[in-house]
Write a protein that holds these residues in place. Structure first.
Motif, short mmCIF file in Angstrom:
data_model
loop_
_atom_site.label_atom_id
_atom_site.label_comp_id
_atom_site.label_asym_id
_atom_site.label_seq_id
_atom_site.Cartn_x
_atom_site.Cartn_y
_atom_site.Cartn_z
N ARG A 1 3.35 6.26 4.56
CA ARG A 1 3.10 5.27 5.62
C ARG A 1 4.31 4.36 5.82
O ARG A 1 4.58 3.91 6.93
CB ARG A 1 1.86 4.44 5.31
N MET A 2 5.03 4.05 4.74
CA MET A 2 6.18 3.15 4.85
C MET A 2 7.33 3.80 5.59
O MET A 2 8.04 3.14 6.33
CB MET A 2 6.63 2.70 3.45
N ARG B 1 -1.66 9.30 -6.26
CA ARG B 1 -1.98 9.77 -4.91
C ARG B 1 -1.85 8.64 -3.89
O ARG B 1 -1.32 8.84 -2.80
CB ARG B 1 -3.39 10.34 -4.86
N ARG B 2 -2.37 7.46 -4.25
CA ARG B 2 -2.25 6.32 -3.34
C ARG B 2 -0.79 5.94 -3.14
O ARG B 2 -0.38 5.58 -2.04
CB ARG B 2 -3.04 5.12 -3.88
N ALA B 3 0.01 6.02 -4.20
CA ALA B 3 1.44 5.69 -4.08
C ALA B 3 2.14 6.66 -3.15
O ALA B 3 2.97 6.25 -2.32
CB ALA B 3 2.10 5.70 -5.47
N ASP C 1 13.91 -2.65 0.93
CA ASP C 1 13.39 -4.02 1.06
C ASP C 1 12.06 -4.03 1.81
O ASP C 1 11.11 -4.70 1.40
CB ASP C 1 14.40 -4.92 1.77
N GLN C 2 12.01 -3.29 2.91
CA GLN C 2 10.78 -3.23 3.69
C GLN C 2 9.66 -2.61 2.87
O GLN C 2 8.52 -3.10 2.87
CB GLN C 2 11.00 -2.42 4.97
N ARG D 1 4.65 -2.93 -0.24
CA ARG D 1 4.00 -2.63 -1.52
C ARG D 1 3.48 -3.91 -2.18
O ARG D 1 2.35 -3.94 -2.68
CB ARG D 1 5.01 -1.91 -2.43
N THR D 2 4.27 -4.97 -2.15
CA THR D 2 3.84 -6.24 -2.74
C THR D 2 2.60 -6.77 -2.03
O THR D 2 1.65 -7.23 -2.67
CB THR D 2 4.99 -7.27 -2.69
N ALA D 3 2.60 -6.70 -0.71
CA ALA D 3 1.44 -7.16 0.06
C ALA D 3 0.20 -6.33 -0.29
O ALA D 3 -0.91 -6.89 -0.44
CB ALA D 3 1.73 -7.08 1.56
N MET D 4 0.38 -5.02 -0.46
CA MET D 4 -0.75 -4.15 -0.81
C MET D 4 -1.30 -4.52 -2.19
O MET D 4 -2.52 -4.57 -2.38
CB MET D 4 -0.32 -2.69 -0.75
N PHE D 5 -0.42 -4.77 -3.16
CA PHE D 5 -0.87 -5.14 -4.49
C PHE D 5 -1.56 -6.49 -4.47
O PHE D 5 -2.60 -6.68 -5.11
CB PHE D 5 0.29 -5.15 -5.49
#
Length: 159
Positions: free
Chosen positions: A42-43, A34-36, A118-119, A124-128
């Motif tokens: 949002r992206m 669900r979060r994904a 890429d964006q 996603r990396t920042a969120m993790f």
């Protein structure tokens, strides 16, 4: 009972702890999904998580056909067709004739599609990183190893 194997690694019918753990894993994986989906929206508000998944596949396997995507993800061809059409309208995917058979259309990312991926990867990396910032290195290593082990077997419905 085999004393060489931890009890938790040996499946037992009626093992309440094991069943409770499996139920917790299922519930938490559903929450993760669900979060994904929410993060994908949002992206790029116009694209679904499935669309991002298809874009990622096209990045890794340029020149595949829509029916290849449908087969790989066990999706209905009409579902993939709608997703690909949306990606084309958004300018993220293009079609070209297959060099081996000009009657066949293959799909590939456009530069805008690559930029969107890429964006999304950066976000996603920042969120993790934020979510896992207070985890110890050993915990991260174990979690990564468990996810690799789980995904090696395939997902729900895959063999």
């Amino acid at each position: 009972m085999n004393t060489d194997t931890p009890e938790s690694a040996t499946p037992h019918r009626g093992d309440g702890r094991r069943e409770a753990a499996v139920e917790t894993i299922q519930r938490e994986m559903t929450a993760f999904a669900r979060r994904a989906r929410s993060a994908a929206a949002r992206m790029h508000p116009e694209l679904s998580l499935v669309s991002f998944t298809l874009l990622g596949h096209l990045e890794e396997h340029p020149g595949c056909r829509a029916r290849d995507l449908a087969a790989h993800y066990a999706l209905d061809k009409s579902t993939v067709s709608r997703q690909v059409a949306a990606l084309e309208r958004a300018g993220l995917v293009g079609r070209r004739a297959d060099p081996a058979d000009h009657r066949v259309q293959v799909l590939e990312l456009t530069s805008a599609g690559a930029a969107a991926l890429d964006q999304a990867a950066e976000i996603r990396t920042a969120m993790f990183r934020e979510r896992l910032a207070d985890w110890a290195g050993e915990d991260l290593d174990r979690f990564a190893a468990y996810l690799l082990r789980y995904n090696e077997r395939g997902g729900c419905g895959e063999h």
